[in-house]
Design an enzyme around this catalytic site. Structure first.
Site, PDB file in Angstrom:
ATOM      1  N   TYR B 459       0.806  -1.237   0.000  1.00  0.00           N
ATOM      2  CA  TYR B 459       0.000   0.000   0.000  1.00  0.00           C
ATOM      3  C   TYR B 459       0.834   1.281   0.000  1.00  0.00           C
ATOM      4  O   TYR B 459       2.043   1.216   0.113  1.00  0.00           O
ATOM      5  CB  TYR B 459      -1.111  -0.012   1.051  1.00  0.00           C
ATOM      6  CG  TYR B 459      -0.814  -0.107   2.527  1.00  0.00           C
ATOM      7  CD1 TYR B 459       0.438   0.065   3.077  1.00  0.00           C
ATOM      8  CD2 TYR B 459      -1.876  -0.371   3.404  1.00  0.00           C
ATOM      9  CE1 TYR B 459       0.623  -0.016   4.435  1.00  0.00           C
ATOM     10  CE2 TYR B 459      -1.689  -0.459   4.773  1.00  0.00           C
ATOM     11  CZ  TYR B 459      -0.431  -0.270   5.285  1.00  0.00           C
ATOM     12  OH  TYR B 459      -0.255  -0.352   6.630  1.00  0.00           O
ATOM     13  N   GLU B 460       0.172   2.396  -0.190  1.00  0.00           N
ATOM     14  CA  GLU B 460       0.849   3.695  -0.398  1.00  0.00           C
ATOM     15  C   GLU B 460       1.836   3.637  -1.559  1.00  0.00           C
ATOM     16  O   GLU B 460       2.902   4.240  -1.502  1.00  0.00           O
ATOM     17  CB  GLU B 460       1.576   4.163   0.864  1.00  0.00           C
ATOM     18  CG  GLU B 460       0.694   4.428   2.056  1.00  0.00           C
ATOM     19  CD  GLU B 460      -0.489   5.321   1.756  1.00  0.00           C
ATOM     20  OE1 GLU B 460      -0.358   6.224   0.919  1.00  0.00           O
ATOM     21  OE2 GLU B 460      -1.556   5.089   2.335  1.00  0.00           O
TER      22      GLU B 460
END
Lengths: 616, 616
Positions: B459-460
């Site tokens: 994620y990110e």
């Protein structure tokens, strides 16, 4: 939902072009293995795995096994699938003809077990361990067991397990507490707790045959604290009449619990309690040996060769699970990379009419996929070669060939177990990474591959133990004969091809890797005897060097073959060109890693040992 | 069941000996940060994390979140823990004083967030994202939002989220379909589906403030296929009266489902459906710019700086989650290695009175643990340094210092996100491996660390995207200024210490790594402009080189400091000696890896790009 297509073409290539098994008429059963025959077997196996086992893989993970009121239940569909598995004859591929088996060599049985494991690792462990158990019982059991027990296990009427680990000990079996006491009738009563027993209990068959190791206590009732009194036993869940082979009554074996695990949830991992269970000592009459003062004593241990044979087969089987999960994860990673649209190629749009390019255009996505595929196909080549060496070691006419085959397969076993399962886990993670956030979501099935793959690095001896086995035993035994034999094969191949210009991109990196293997071996020879911790400290890096170079050796040979086939103009040019791409990948991006590991291997143990345990 | 003890001493060492934050009186708030003050904060945070959050970590994983009749429920204890979290003031550590925050610099807030994440990553994501959201709203919102919304978020009465990803797009936001249409009253009506929204819905607070990006359609009602009309919006779950700040009624936001995931199960990952939801455009009046033909046009995009600020902070936060999981997994790995008895040391028994030695005697077990600890402590040093640079970049008096700080922190952000989370995952796996088969069993909690850690690589911005950001943007922007600045710092350190004999074991490997960084940068400079795929092909290897050398730079500095402290004879000698052991470990066993990656980085893209997509 993930899909799977068995790599039959690649297996056919390995069997009939790379190994040319049909030409080995001297090996039992090999002459029958014409390409038509093997293709029929592999395609039949593929169809079964793709259509029956693979669709149950996610169900098995979601439902897991249950344990209620003393009864273990497998996930929906497993029982029926096991029935079909046995009806299809897949359970008896490698079994002896005398008990109704097909007696196919391990090069075929391992090919099928790869497909099974790609499709559904948790399921495939039931028949996988069962066939390891029946092979061990065939090798060590009495006639009535072969007739009444092995035959039912081969038929799939009953299954089998391996019971080694206890709560406080796995690797160090000297600490084992399970005891077996001899009775007047020659049977034993076995008591103790075994844990991590895969397929230890289930609802698929009426009986389960446990292959158990335990200590026989001395006359004082005490257990020795070494391996001298460890013996190998058959302990059926349901007792069997030796005359008729019929089940009589429940034995003193019960399931204490099943484990909640990270993955392989469809396989019941059991705690088994043995409480005065009737046990049969295996391995026939214990051998005798002379002590130092000339007395002839009866060995207190028997059947252990059967157990070790079972364990060695299992280590190879686990290595193949590493290939299997890499293959299926890769296939799904490729499908997603070709389908998912995001961004534009760094060199300009490749799908200009679409809203974005498929992520397959990105070099780093391709790196993730190619590293998996080059591992999988190189590892499969090595596994198939070693599987054939198993047969060569047993049955070749030439003694030198037999010995070389035995040496190389021994040397490769810990590498196949550890290096393949590390890389299989890496490949599962790589394909999950290709999915981005979607890889983390259970529905897509990618994270299941990661969780299932993780066990392979742990069981049948954690990978660190394998590395120690490699440097501490396999490389050094008999004056390093196996190492030298393996080196000799690579050296001969390099010499035979070093003047071939087309082979240069493969031979030069192979030579580099080969030199580094030698450097590692030389360093160990000079530094391990001084301080055995030096061997331990170097072990993992050395294993990585050997694994990478062993696969480079496979890739160089496959490259040579592919170049020849392309020149001939026969066969599928796309197939051979892809082999060349993958071979180049391995040389270009994997061989460089051996520089780092070789340097690290020579760092010695001081830096690892200086910190006091309490200061960690 | 795993345990956790917050590494307060190591954090104190970094803050007050390594960074000497109390001496930076020029930076706002730093003068107040006396060692007594920071120790009080860190120990308070440690106590809360160890006693409240950590005991809920396995419960959160076992129970997960539920979604029934449109209501999301968090696991047992989470709601009460969140209340305690806010009452303890932990939610407002970094918040502006104007809204009741403690306004502590990020060097403190990140230290606390590491502890939170080690204790319970799934829980800590709720307040973590909430503070990212309130910071963005503080930066871009109108006065009434600051007064009535941010203050409640700081208080913990409400929480916040980041809503970027959609089902068909994550990284490539140009493809976004969520639309926001302006209304006569200046608000917008926002419609679309956002997925993977961490903490997107829950039962812990009465309201949730969603920070959403969406496109504003053109006059023809169509969405542009680029980023030109992307804007940043506040969309509350429950509508708010701007005058009183009171909740009025439900907004058009509903939870479609929550995801079943590999890990971080205690955090609700939501599909959010926005259906004509009332949305507030952020970022004030859109800026104007001159077009090529001299017209002044209003930008159609606003508030994006707020979103990017939020994302950058989040990337740093995710990197720290990599450290956090490495730390807690390590601690438990050490405990097991000191407790589990198996086999004997390769150099003779170390626990002769016991039945076997603790497995801590084995070099390969120590390798697994030391690699984790040397990563964790080196990474923590880098993270703390960069956290301080955030403040320096904003507030230092000297412009050159500000600019250097900005450059280095920008350059390090993708490395901290990707390299730290890769290594954190590796560390979690290493400690799980120390547990052998027991690591695979859920009760022991080790496999949860692996599953939780795995999301950080995704994620990110998946780690491959970070690597591309590093080589394609951060290294090259403004003529490579950031790269040269960072190189300059290392070079100066080497020059200042190369004649110190005691520093030789640290300076020489650092120099080797530094040269390889330069080689990578030089190769990219020569080869990326010709073919951008060369940058993509090299990106991951270059990131690994930069990450490893950046940590070597930290370790060399910590070694120098430790040598000085030992010479002074003040402080805990054991602590400084351990730092030296870890520094040597990094130089001896991590720097060699940079040789391999540097060679690979220079292999070019051809080998990765030659295979047609259909032939994979």
């Amino acid at each position: 939902m993930p899909s799977y297509k068995a790599p039959v073409d690649d297996m056919m290539f390995l069997l009939h072009e790379f190994l040319e098994i049909e030409k080995r008429e001297d090996l039992p059963g090999f002459a029958d293995l014409t390409p038509d025959m093997t293709r029929a077997i592999l395609e039949g196996g593929a169809k079964f795995c793709e259509e029956v086992l693979q669709p149950l893989n996610q169900i098995g993970d979601e439902e897991g096994c249950t344990f209620e009121n003393g009864v273990v239940r497998t996930p929906t569909g497993f029982k029926e699938a096991f029935k079909q598995y046995c009806e299809g004859g897949w359970n008896k591929l490698g079994a002896p003809e005398e008990v109704g088996g097909a007696d196919l060599p391990s090069v075929i049985t391992f090919a099928f077990s790869e497909m099974g494991s790609s499709s559904n690792q948790a399921f495939s462990m039931y028949p996988g361990l069962s066939s390891a158990a029946y092979s061990a019982l065939w090798a060590t059991g009495e006639d009535w067991m072969k007739k009444h027990v092995v035959s039912k296990m081969v038929e799939g009427e009953w299954t089998g397990t391996m019971c080694l680990t206890e709560p406080h000990c796995g690797t160090d079996l000297k600490l084992m507490k399970t005891r077996a006491v001899e009775q007047e009738d020659g049977t034993y009563r076995l008591s103790g707790t075994k844990i991590f027993i895969s397929g230890g209990d289930h609802d698929m068959t009426d009986n389960i045959i446990h292959m158990v190791i335990a200590k026989i206590p001395g006359e004082d009732g005490k257990l020795a604290d070494d391996l001298s009194t460890v013996n190998f036993f058959m302990v059926p869940k349901m007792l069997i009449d030796p005359e008729t082979g019929k089940i009589t009554q429940r034995n003193g074996v019960s399931t204490g619990s099943i484990e909640k695990k990270m993955g392989i949830k469809g396989n019941a991992t059991c705690v088994l309690n043995f409480d005065e269970a009737v046990a049969y000592r295996l391995g026939g009459r214990p051998s005798t040996k002379k002590t130092e003062d000339g007395k002839v004593v009866k060995s207190k241990s028997a059947g252990m060769a059967g157990m070790f044979g079972m364990m060695n087969g299992a280590r190879m089987g686990v290595g193949i699970q590493g290939i299997a999960v890499g293959e299926v994860a890769y296939q799904n990673g490729v499908a997603y990379a070709n389908e998912r649209l995001a961004g534009r190629s760094l060199t300009g749009p490749k799908n200009p009419d679409g809203p974005a390019d498929p992520i397959m255009v990105f070099p780093d996505v391709r790196r993730l996929l190619l590293s998996s595929r080059a591992f999988v196909e190189g590892a499969r080549a090595l596994a198939f070669w070693v599987s054939m060496l198993f047969t060569v070691a047993r049955s070749a006419k030439d003694e030198t060939e037999r010995q070389e085959a035995e040496d190389i397969s021994q040397l490769m076993t810990p590498i196949i177990k550890a290096y393949f399962t590390d890389r299989g886990f890496e490949a599962a993670n790589a394909s999950m990474q290709v999915f981005g956030g979607h890889g983390y979501i259970r529905d897509h099935g990618m994270e299941q591959f990661v969780r299932d793959a993780r066990i392979n690095q742990v069981y049948e001896g954690a990978n660190g133990i394998q590395a120690l086995d490699l440097v501490g035993r396999k490389m050094t035994s008999k004056g390093g004969r196996a190492t030298l034999t393996f080196f000799g094969k690579i050296d001969a191949f390099i010499k035979a091809n070093e003047n071939d210009a087309e082979m240069k991109p493969f031979i030069e990196p192979l030579r580099t890797g080969y030199k580094r293997m030698g450097e590692c071996a030389g360093w160990l020879m000079n530094n391990a005897p001084k301080n055995f911790d030096n061997a331990g400290a170097a072990s993992y890096d050395v294993m990585n060097v050997f694994g990478t170079v062993a696969l480079a050796f496979m890739w160089a040979q496959m490259a040579k073959l592919s170049l020849a086939k392309l020149k001939e103009g026969t066969g599928n040019a796309e197939f051979y060109n892809r082999k060349l791409t993958l071979a180049r990948y391995w040389m270009e991006r994997e061989i460089p890693m051996t520089a780092a590991w070789t340097e690290r291997a020579q760092a010695g143990s001081e830096g690892l040992m200086e910190l006091a345990a309490a200061n960690f």
